[in-house]
Design a protein around this motif. Sequence first.
Motif, PDB file in Angstrom:
ATOM      1  N   PHE A   1      47.272  14.837  28.816  1.00 12.73           N
ATOM      2  CA  PHE A   1      48.008  14.918  30.078  1.00 12.73           C
ATOM      3  C   PHE A   1      47.031  14.621  31.216  1.00 12.73           C
TER       4      PHE A   1
ATOM      5  N   LEU B   1      47.884  20.599  24.452  1.00 13.13           N
ATOM      6  CA  LEU B   1      47.526  19.833  25.648  1.00 13.13           C
ATOM      7  C   LEU B   1      46.043  19.463  25.683  1.00 13.13           C
TER       8      LEU B   1
ATOM      9  N   ASN C   1      44.192  16.801  19.514  1.00 12.60           N
ATOM     10  CA  ASN C   1      43.822  17.972  20.328  1.00 12.60           C
ATOM     11  C   ASN C   1      42.493  18.564  19.891  1.00 12.60           C
TER      12      ASN C   1
END
Length: 631
Positions: free
Chosen positions: A553, A570, A595
């Motif tokens: 993100f 995230l 991740n």
Amino acid sequence: MSRPLRDTRAARKLFAGRALVAGVLVFLLFSVIAARLAWLQIVNHEHFATLSDQNRIRLVPVPPTRGQIFDRKGVLLAGNLASFHLEITPEQVGSHAQMEALLEQLKTLIELSDSEINRFRRLLRRSPRYNGVPLRFNLTEDEMARVAINQFRLPGVDIRNDLTRTYPLGTHMAHVVGYVGRIDEQELARLDPAEYSGSSHIGKIGVEKSYEDVLRGKVGYQQVETNAQGRVIRVLESTPPTAGRNVYLTIDSRVQRVAELALSEANFNGAIVAIDPRNGELIAMASNPSYDPNPFVNGIDAKSYKALNTSPDRPLYNRALRGMYPPGSTIKPFMGLAGLAYNAVDRYSSIFCGGYFQLPGQDHKFRDWRRGGHGRTDLDRAITESCDVYFYDLALELGIDRIGAFLGQFGFGKPTGIDLRNEKSGLLPSQDWKRRTYNQAWFPGDTVSVGIGQGYLLVTPLQLASATATLAMGGRRFQPRIVHALEDPALRRITELPAVALPSVAAPDRRIFEWVTAFMTHVVHSERGTAFRAVGKFSAYRIAGKTGTAQVFTVGQNERYDASRLKDELLDHALFMAFAPADAPRIAVAVIAENGGHGGSVAAPLAKKVMDAYLLPTNAAGAPAGASPPP
């Protein structure tokens, strides 16, 4: 009063007339019968003889033995086990009501699930009434005994012995090998009945599906004589089936297992792809998490399938072939090659990196991963230390059109052409693509983001490994492939498949590949390199590599990335691409740890384990001798 005398003459005349009429009628009737017999036995003898034979002679398909799948060294990955299944021939049962009564009777003898019965009814609608329709697979000895004892009460029910598919290594290599499953209604509608007569299974995914025509074989037939109950009395004529060919993969199952364990023990979802750059053969293609293909063969239960299909970890998803990720800084060596090929930079030209980059006339800052910047930076230092600002500037100089044209030569933005189905193409963005997709113009900021492997650019792990192999070979390309050889089981003859060369990368000077390779070795073996601490200090051979960290993100302009405050999903993806030995490449590897955070500390050690397993000799325990210790 006396009686009148009987007129015997008239009586005889009347009788004679009646007898004549009766005789004529009898003659006419026998003439009709004789004519009918002549029509049946002489004129239409061949037709009715054929119908009579068909009433006692049946043509029974004999399914072929499916070819087996082995790894490169002969380790069995998919084989066949003897089993028994129960099937019903509809024409011997009778009406729909009788079929339903038979199913209810069978329920009292063996366990039948609703899914098995529903699948049987679907196949029943599609299959000829004279063909047996499978109802239940893998009968136990106890179930076979119960059916056999009551078989005289079960018209049309037969127990057939056949071979069922088995995957002895379970979850190991499941995404590569795939699995077979029962032919469903949609497949039954489009398949050639002549090719699949007597067959109940078909390859669904992986090698099982992609090489279905090779593995399936050719169906045979038996002409059998049956009694009034449809039981086979004897075989009159037989055409044996042709067994499917065995398939040998390019995969080394030992290296594959190391790749799978590396991901699972590190507790990361992701993929590892390893290719022999000299011919395009895959050495390993791991996707984590995996699944056991065995329950799919004869129909996985609904609860188990739902658990797999709805799991947030997506174990059924082949990340190596279909996962699309931003490549992050692993794109930088290719960007460096583009800059050298188009003379946008040379190996010595440098810029000043102060920690951020700005487009002319704009306030927005494209930040470097190192907040203080790298200072004066040339291409060597930009790749070694992964300087973002250098590649922001280079991308703007090149422009998206030249970036797209050059990266496309490495296979980015299109399927690699591997001999597996359902491969994703990734995304190599362009001005036309953005206009078609978003009805928007292409902005300079879009180009800047692509320069460090972010923005719209997406690659699959297979694409990244293939491109790395091309770089290792100085621009020479080979089509990735998963099958090494095919074997005729009857003749025991193995035919190796040739490597498929693709157009080489166009470059004005082949030395640019040598320069970039040297800079990539600094990533691993120089103390300034981003992979030195985790990999370079422990390596027994020279590695050319590049770490990558891809944002999941976007961080705000005035915010700092703080992993401790983010949810796991995230966190940045960790990537690493490499080939070794650097001076004579034998393996090219691409790693994505979803991740995982940092490519240098997370993805690079995973790649090192795979390269060690392939390049280093093994000790008695099977582990690579001199393997690197954990970071």
